[in-house]
Design a protein around this motif. Structure first.
Motif, short mmCIF file in Angstrom:
data_model
loop_
_atom_site.label_atom_id
_atom_site.label_comp_id
_atom_site.label_asym_id
_atom_site.label_seq_id
_atom_site.Cartn_x
_atom_site.Cartn_y
_atom_site.Cartn_z
N THR A 294 0.84 -1.20 0.00
CA THR A 294 0.00 0.00 0.00
C THR A 294 0.87 1.25 0.00
OG1 THR A 294 -1.81 -1.14 1.10
CG2 THR A 294 -1.80 1.26 1.24
N MET B 62 -5.25 4.47 1.36
CA MET B 62 -6.17 3.53 0.73
C MET B 62 -7.47 4.19 0.26
SD MET B 62 -6.87 0.63 -0.52
CE MET B 62 -5.42 -0.31 -0.03
N PRO C 23 -3.84 -5.23 -1.97
CA PRO C 23 -4.41 -4.72 -0.73
C PRO C 23 -5.87 -4.33 -0.83
CG PRO C 23 -3.09 -3.03 -1.76
CD PRO C 23 -2.90 -4.28 -2.60
N HIS D 26 -7.59 -2.06 -3.26
CA HIS D 26 -8.11 -0.79 -3.76
C HIS D 26 -9.04 -0.97 -4.95
CE1 HIS D 26 -4.41 -1.73 -5.82
NE2 HIS D 26 -4.60 -0.81 -6.73
N GLU E 200 -5.21 -7.52 4.82
CA GLU E 200 -5.32 -6.07 4.65
C GLU E 200 -6.61 -5.71 3.93
OE1 GLU E 200 -2.76 -2.29 2.87
OE2 GLU E 200 -1.82 -4.27 3.02
N HIS F 260 -9.49 -3.15 5.31
CA HIS F 260 -9.98 -1.99 4.56
C HIS F 260 -11.46 -2.11 4.22
CE1 HIS F 260 -6.05 -0.29 4.25
NE2 HIS F 260 -5.56 -1.24 3.47
#
Length: 261
Positions: free
Chosen positions: A17, A24, A56, A58, A83, A87
């Motif tokens: 990240t 993020m 991660p 996105h 992760e 998120h």
């Protein structure tokens, strides 16, 4: 020499990240805008989205923001999937899936089950062989609903870099510096490139720098070859772009579906 999965789990995942920019929510918002600009979310062929090699998360968050539900966030790196889960708290559409890209579409989606499939961030070059890439493209075609959309992003590493051009800066901040070095070994002819990731870190301005390093092989696949394999799989190329660092983006449609383009 480690495998791609080992390289990410033991070395790269904790910094991934940060490598992308570190924020993020901003990364997900930018990816949402980018995917929307490619037509993702316009008259979707179905609500299910699949993010192959999600990292991660996105892109998975971006797909959820575009209205897809569920979004399967698929990766073989458990630290990265952890992760993603962190998120995606409060975003129930995103489901982290620990699975091999080569099997997940068959096992979790089935024929015609997906409205969109994305495979971004050079994930294609992490597969073991070119045959695996060709098979995955066939799997994407099978998983897409008629009129469904696929987006690929990858680098064409078939032309060897030479001299200092082989050193590629990734990101530098006051406490971390990431550099990538590419090596083209003769033992694998034109089939792979060895990626050496070099990470310098320090605890504070008065501290010294510590170097960590790790290497793994990536496939060398030409842009022309990928396009040919897409067409052979029954995927129609509707758009191509070249971005920073030579990252190529290809937008494809289920070739027997209907589309308004």
């Amino acid at each position: 020499m480690t495998t791609a999965v080992e390289h990410y789990d033991r070395f790269l995942a904790e910094h991934y990240t940060w490598m992308l920019g570190g924020d993020m929510p901003a990364l997900a918002a930018a990816q949402r805008a980018y995917l929307a600009g490619l037509g993702v979310g316009d008259d979707p062929a179905g609500p299910l989205a699949v993010d192959l090699g999600c990292g991660p998360g996105h892109s998975s968050l971006a797909l959820a923001g575009l209205g897809f539900d569920p979004v399967l966030a698929v990766d073989l790196s458990r630290p990265l999937l952890d992760e993603v889960a962190a998120h995606a708290v409060g975003v129930p559409a995103v489901e982290p899936v620990h699975a091999d890209l080569r099997a997940v579409l068959r096992d979790r989606v089935g024929p015609g089950g997906a409205g969109v499939v994305v495979c971004l961030g050079d994930t294609l070059t992490h597969l073991p062989t070119r045959g695996d890439v060709a098979a995955l493209l066939g799997g994407i075609r099978a998983a897409l609903a008629p009129g469904g959309l696929a987006v690929l992003a990858y680098r064409d590493l078939t032309e060897p870099l030479t001299g200092t051009e082989r050193f590629l800066p990734v990101r530098a901040t006051e406490d971390r510096i990431m550099t990538c070095f590419l090596e083209y070994p003769e033992d694998y002819d034109d089939y792979t490139v060895v990626v050496h990731d070099l990470l310098h870190t320090r605890g504070g301005p008065a501290d010294g720098w510590t170097l960590r390093k790790s290497s793994y092989r990536k496939l060398r696949i030409s842009h022309a070859w990928v396009l040919g394999q897409c067409r052979a799989a029954g995927l129609r190329v509707t758009e191509e772009r070249v971005g920073p660092g030579g990252m190529r983006t290809v937008v494809l449609r289920h070739a027997t579906g209907s589309w308004g383009r």
